[in-house]
Design an enzyme around this catalytic site. Structure first.
Site, short mmCIF file in Angstrom:
data_model
loop_
_atom_site.label_atom_id
_atom_site.label_comp_id
_atom_site.label_asym_id
_atom_site.label_seq_id
_atom_site.Cartn_x
_atom_site.Cartn_y
_atom_site.Cartn_z
CG HIS A 148 -1.92 -0.97 1.39
ND1 HIS A 148 -2.07 -1.73 2.52
CD2 HIS A 148 -2.90 -1.36 0.54
CE1 HIS A 148 -3.09 -2.55 2.38
NE2 HIS A 148 -3.62 -2.35 1.18
NE ARG A 179 -3.31 -7.74 -4.44
CZ ARG A 179 -4.15 -7.99 -3.46
NH1 ARG A 179 -3.71 -8.12 -2.24
NH2 ARG A 179 -5.43 -8.11 -3.68
CB SER A 236 -4.51 -5.99 4.92
OG SER A 236 -3.98 -4.77 4.50
#
Length: 169
Positions: A27, A100, A137
């Site tokens: 991030h 990603r 996360s």
């Protein structure tokens, strides 16, 4: 007032949205890259009433403020509702999203097209640094909960907060 706004120039603004529970180095890489392209980068921390995060929204905001303080042009706040409304309220014409993998693109393209159709807000896709291409996360929290070392995946202050939080569970 000094700077571009005092001279009648419009500041280039973008938003990096997400839940950031917690913020990872992936991030942070996207936010840093956006901060070099835009005058002001708003980091919008999503409020989802139906999901219980590991960190409260206030804690996430504080951690993000700490790890982006050196950038000098990042503003962090929460939002609830449509991202395009957040953008309209702050005169933000662009959303910056990290990708990603191809699987991210399928979903994000639909969102980008919907957002553009609703409000004219553009979405810019930034390919994730290959070092972080697997990082999320959720994965960090899961590995940490099982005692895995995730220190290299998080800013140090975030890692400390994560270890402390998981230790209390």
């Amino acid at each position: 007032m000094t700077g571009p706004e005092s001279e009648g120039l419009q500041l280039r603004r973008a938003v990096c949205p997400g839940s950031f529970d917690p913020i990872t180095n992936g991030h942070l890489d996207i936010i840093a890259r956006a901060s070099r392209l835009y005058d002001v980068v708003h980091v919008a921390v999503m409020i989802n009433q139906s999901k219980k995060g590991l960190f409260s929204v206030e804690e996430r905001i504080e951690l993000i403020r700490q790890v982006t303080a050196d950038f000098g042009n990042v503003e962090v706040e929460s939002f609830h509702g449509l991202l395009v409304d957040f953008c309209k309220q702050r005169d933000i014409p662009a959303i910056v999203k990290g990708l990603r993998a191809v699987s991210d693109f399928d979903y994000e393209l639909q969102m980008a097209q919907m957002n553009n159709g609703l409000s004219g807000v553009e979405t810019l896709f930034v390919p994730t640094n290959p070092t972080y291409s697997f990082l999320s996360s959720s994965l960090v929290k899961e590995v940490a909960a099982w005692g895995g070392d995730v220190a290299h995946l998080l800013p140090p202050v975030v890692h400390e907060a994560l270890v402390e939080r998981i230790g209390k569970k």
